[in-house]
Motif scaffolding. Structure first.
Motif, PDB file in Angstrom:
ATOM      1  N   GLY A   9       0.774  -1.240  -0.018  1.00 48.71           N
ATOM      2  CA  GLY A   9      -0.027   0.022  -0.026  1.00 48.71           C
ATOM      3  C   GLY A   9       0.833   1.286  -0.056  1.00 48.71           C
ATOM      4  N   THR A  10       2.021   1.170  -0.280  1.00 41.81           N
ATOM      5  CA  THR A  10       3.043   2.380  -0.387  1.00 41.81           C
ATOM      6  C   THR A  10       3.693   2.413  -1.758  1.00 41.81           C
ATOM      7  OG1 THR A  10       4.998   1.490   0.409  1.00 41.81           O
ATOM      8  CG2 THR A  10       3.449   1.923   2.107  1.00 41.81           C
ATOM      9  N   GLU A  11       4.215   3.441  -1.812  1.00 40.83           N
ATOM     10  CA  GLU A  11       4.838   3.661  -3.099  1.00 40.83           C
ATOM     11  C   GLU A  11       6.182   2.603  -3.612  1.00 40.83           C
ATOM     12  OE1 GLU A  11       6.850   6.622  -0.185  1.00 40.83           O
ATOM     13  OE2 GLU A  11       5.370   5.189  -0.336  1.00 40.83           O
ATOM     14  N   ALA A  12       6.724   1.982  -2.422  1.00 37.72           N
ATOM     15  CA  ALA A  12       7.546   0.898  -2.582  1.00 37.72           C
ATOM     16  C   ALA A  12       6.844  -0.511  -3.190  1.00 37.72           C
ATOM     17  CB  ALA A  12       8.035   0.340  -0.973  1.00 37.72           C
ATOM     18  N   GLU A  13       5.488  -0.693  -3.101  1.00 41.16           N
ATOM     19  CA  GLU A  13       4.874  -1.661  -3.561  1.00 41.16           C
ATOM     20  C   GLU A  13       5.166  -1.705  -5.345  1.00 41.16           C
ATOM     21  OE1 GLU A  13       0.339  -3.920  -4.138  1.00 41.16           O
ATOM     22  OE2 GLU A  13       0.829  -2.553  -2.420  1.00 41.16           O
TER      23      GLU A  13
END
Length: 586
Positions: A535-539
């Motif tokens: 659910g974050t930019e890292a995904e």
């Protein structure tokens, strides 16, 4: 006005029972729904202050620290008040039934000191403690729940030792906020309610069930008032008599009875174990990163060593050019693999194991390790290196993620700073509540369950009096002129190392403000799969990392980072939006 009078006056004018002055607007923001998943992060802006700042995982605790600073207290005084309040409002994570590491900056002496308040194994502990009747390691929760997992708590002795060295207000005054909240009550937060709802074992303890749950078994609802007069009594005893009241006498007898009296899984702590507990001063682990100097806690914590190794390996990379993204995550994750390989083999209690600490943070060794990282492909699983002055050790399995840890960051008006990571290990610890109103740790499950591999002893095995290996990484950062620049730390089990290293890269390379740095999606590797926060930019970096050969897992990576950065104008703070904390000051 006298310090004590000012502090009590401030508390007396709280807006409601359990609320501290200035609390209301902070509380309204911070007690919004806060699911465990990163997708439920609370949107926050960086906090600013000119004179001092305190950051903690709950607004009531942070406010207690702020009010102590307002009353003329030191950073140490504030950290003590914060810890005592956290025991009440965030009981799943830390408290006087657990342990902590304390990293301190003395501005006048220009000196970093570190105190080890880690729990210890009882004198009766044996290496086979967590081997079941079938000869195999116990299941984790079977080991955790009950007295078997409880280590001798270190937090109260640690707080007293820190206060003797660096406290300014009288000891007893620092207990006033927590005593007031215990007696008058405080509101159950969404996070506490959610964790209680998901907890399957705590209600089996009659004292915990009566305190945290309704008669029908449901957790106390959000906004319900929790009062803990038993804990208020415990705090009054320690406030009046010092730490000795905890380690000897009625409170100690209660701890022993609670641990040894568990029907299914008793432990073996004795009064002698409690009376004999000592805080250890350790040599700080300090090293360079670009123009900065990073300092933290040495063994039995693996945190500072692993963070130093990761940053040292990354120093030759132009992370500023890369910015947050798949390329930086590749280098960061590979550095993590190498650091965790060394951590697993070499790190344990230095009183029991010859830890090659200086070799592990040797600049040439770290550079050589970093040279193993390939720009276009993943190492997969890294092997431990051969640091200078090493002795042969055996692999110790890594501990996992937990909810039972918290972090406190404070800078006072004189520039002194505290970075303190504090824990009861798993969420709600051993699920044992004493008659004194506090939960006990399950810290002994941070030891390796396997005492031997291939017929040889494991470094992090259980032994009498030994302190289990930790990943806690309370950290101080200094600029090129030796001035305090940042105070950082996080909970999160073995993921703490990556959380802290990520925050340092975000602050120092990507020049993010502290709130943006702590809220940035988490990522890294513990020498297994590359982990990206759901659910974050890292995904969004998953495909690019897989193209480099990474095995990627998307996880809920619930950090709880507290970061304070010193600027020419004062202080800027960030409290992790994944939890309910705040950074506040004047």
């Amino acid at each position: 006005m006298h310090h004590f009078t000012r502090l009590i006056a401030a508390l007396a004018f709280s807006a409601a029972p359990g609320l501290l002055p200035g609390q209301a607007p902070v509380r309204a923001q911070s007690l919004a729904p806060a699911p465990e998943a990163a997708t439920g992060r609370i949107a926050k802006s960086a906090s600013q202050a000119q004179r001092f700042m305190a950051a903690a995982a709950n607004p009531l605790a942070a406010a207690a620290g702020r009010d102590v600073l307002r009353a003329g207290g030191s950073a140490t005084d504030a950290a003590i008040a914060i810890q005592l309040v956290l025991n009440l409002v965030e009981p799943q994570s830390s408290g006087i039934g657990g342990g902590a590491f304390f990293v301190y900056w003395d501005e006048a002496r220009r000196q970093v000191s570190t105190l080890d308040g880690r729990e210890t194994a009882p004198a009766a502990a044996k290496p086979e403690r967590f081997i079941g009747a079938d000869g195999k390691p116990m299941r984790f929760l079977d080991a955790v729940i009950g007295g078997r997992s409880v280590g001798v708590p270190g937090t109260v002795r640690l707080l007293e030792e820190a206060h003797k060295r660096w406290g300014r207000l009288p000891w007893a005054e620092l207990f006033a906020p927590a005593i007031r909240l215990a007696e008058d009550g405080f509101a159950v937060s969404p996070r506490l309610n959610g964790l209680l709802a998901g907890e399957k074992n705590l209600a089996r303890d009659p004292r915990a069930a009566a305190y945290f749950y309704e008669p029908d078994g449901r957790p106390k609802p959000v906004g319900a008032t929790l009062r803990n007069p038993a804990f208020a009594g415990t705090l009054r005893s320690i406030a009046e008599k010092g730490a000795g009241a905890f380690y000897e006498g009625e409170i100690a007898r209660d701890i022993v009875a609670t641990v040894t009296g568990h029907a299914a899984n008793p432990g073996d702590i004795t009064l002698a174990d409690l009376a004999g507990y000592r805080v250890e001063e350790r040599q700080p682990i300090c090293g360079p990163y670009r123009v900065y100097r990073i300092c933290g806690m040495g063994p039995p914590s693996s945190g500072a060593v692993a963070v130093q190794q990761m940053l040292g390996m990354l120093e030759s990379r132009d992370l500023a050019r890369m910015g947050p993204g798949a390329e930086a995550a590749h280098w960061f994750s590979e550095a993590g693999r190498l650091a965790f390989a060394d951590r697993a083999l070499y790190l344990a209690d230095p009183a029991f194991v010859a830890v090659p600490t200086q070799g592990l943070v040797d600049a040439d060794y770290i550079r050589a390790r970093g040279g193993l990282i390939m720009p276009g492909s993943s190492l997969g699983r890294a092997r431990a290196g051969e640091p200078p002055n090493k002795r042969a050790m055996l692999l110790s399995p890594s501990e996992g993620v937990e909810n039972g840890t918290s972090h406190i960051s404070v800078v006072d008006a004189d520039g002194n700073a505290v970075s303190m990571t504090t824990t009861i290990e798993d969420g709600f610890g051993a699920r044992l509540m004493t008659a004194g109103g506090f939960l006990l740790n399950n810290e002994l499950t941070d030891f390796s369950f396997l005492p031997q591999e291939d017929g040889k002893p494991v470094a992090n095995r259980v032994e009498p009096g030994k302190r289990p290996r930790s990943s806690m990484a309370p950290t101080l950062v200094f600029d090129a002129f030796g001035r305090l620049y940042a105070v950082v730390g996080s909970p999160g089990g073995s993921q703490i190392i990556g959380y802290v290293a990520k925050t340092l890269v975000a602050l120092l390379d990507w020049k993010m403000d502290p709130q943006a740095a702590v809220d940035l999606g988490n990522f890294g590797s513990r020498n297994g799969p590359t982990e990206l926060e759901k659910g974050t930019e890292a995904e969004g970096w998953k495909a690019a990392l897989e193209a480099r050969g990474h095995e990627v897992r998307l996880l809920e990576m619930t950090s709880g980072i507290q970061a304070i950065v010193k600027t020419p104008e004062g202080f800027v703070g960030g409290a992790d939006g994944r939890r309910e904390g705040v950074a506040i000051g004047d």
